[in-house]
Design a protein around this motif. Structure first.
Motif, PDB file in Angstrom:
ATOM      1  N   THR A  75       0.842  -1.190   0.000  1.00  0.00           N
ATOM      2  CA  THR A  75       0.000   0.000   0.000  1.00  0.00           C
ATOM      3  C   THR A  75       0.882   1.246   0.000  1.00  0.00           C
ATOM      4  N   ALA A  76       0.323   2.331  -0.470  1.00  0.00           N
ATOM      5  CA  ALA A  76       1.026   3.610  -0.492  1.00  0.00           C
ATOM      6  C   ALA A  76      -0.016   4.711  -0.466  1.00  0.00           C
ATOM      7  N   ASP A  77       0.452   5.936  -0.296  1.00  0.00           N
ATOM      8  CA  ASP A  77      -0.477   7.053  -0.331  1.00  0.00           C
ATOM      9  C   ASP A  77       0.229   8.287  -0.854  1.00  0.00           C
ATOM     10  N   GLY A  78      -0.528   9.334  -1.029  1.00  0.00           N
ATOM     11  CA  GLY A  78       0.018  10.586  -1.517  1.00  0.00           C
ATOM     12  C   GLY A  78      -0.960  11.715  -1.255  1.00  0.00           C
ATOM     13  N   THR A  79      -0.534  12.917  -1.611  1.00  0.00           N
ATOM     14  CA  THR A  79      -1.350  14.107  -1.401  1.00  0.00           C
ATOM     15  C   THR A  79      -1.255  15.010  -2.618  1.00  0.00           C
ATOM     16  N   PHE A  80      -2.378  15.538  -3.020  1.00  0.00           N
ATOM     17  CA  PHE A  80      -2.424  16.532  -4.089  1.00  0.00           C
ATOM     18  C   PHE A  80      -2.345  17.909  -3.442  1.00  0.00           C
ATOM     19  N   ILE A  81      -1.306  18.669  -3.800  1.00  0.00           N
ATOM     20  CA  ILE A  81      -1.113  20.007  -3.257  1.00  0.00           C
ATOM     21  C   ILE A  81      -0.979  20.974  -4.421  1.00  0.00           C
ATOM     22  N   ASP A  82      -1.899  21.922  -4.510  1.00  0.00           N
ATOM     23  CA  ASP A  82      -1.876  22.939  -5.575  1.00  0.00           C
ATOM     24  C   ASP A  82      -1.725  22.307  -6.950  1.00  0.00           C
TER      25      ASP A  82
END
Length: 96
Positions: A75-82
């Motif tokens: 599993t992995a994750d991430g974030t959308f920033i601008d």
């Protein structure tokens, strides 16, 4: 004796209805080495260098957060920033 029993198999509505989420599409590192294709059916296909489909799995976006579940089990994750995807120490940009 009655006639044969007939069964109809249908797909789940979620499999038939594409997502219209704005993050669906291709995300690419600046050098083009890593490419995440977020598919409208909730699946992703990641290419690395010349290796197409290096990783595949499903994903879910909640707000600006993305969770990945790879078909191999990690599993992995991430974030959308601008408008930029930050994932696993990488920065990926939207490719139109």
């Amino acid at each position: 004796m009655e006639g044969p029993i007939r069964m109809t198999v249908t797909r789940a509505a979620s499999a038939q209805t594409p997502q219209s989420h704005p993050y669906v599409g291709m995300w690419v590192t600046e050098d083009g080495h890593v490419r995440h294709n977020l598919l409208p059916n909730g699946r992703y296909d990641e290419a690395r260098g010349s290796r197409e489909s290096a990783y595949r799995g499903r994903y879910r976006v909640t707000g600006d957060h993305i969770d990945y579940w790879d078909d191999t089990g990690f599993t992995a994750d991430g974030t959308f920033i601008d408008g930029v995807l930050h994932h696993g120490g990488m920065v990926l940009y939207r490719r139109e």
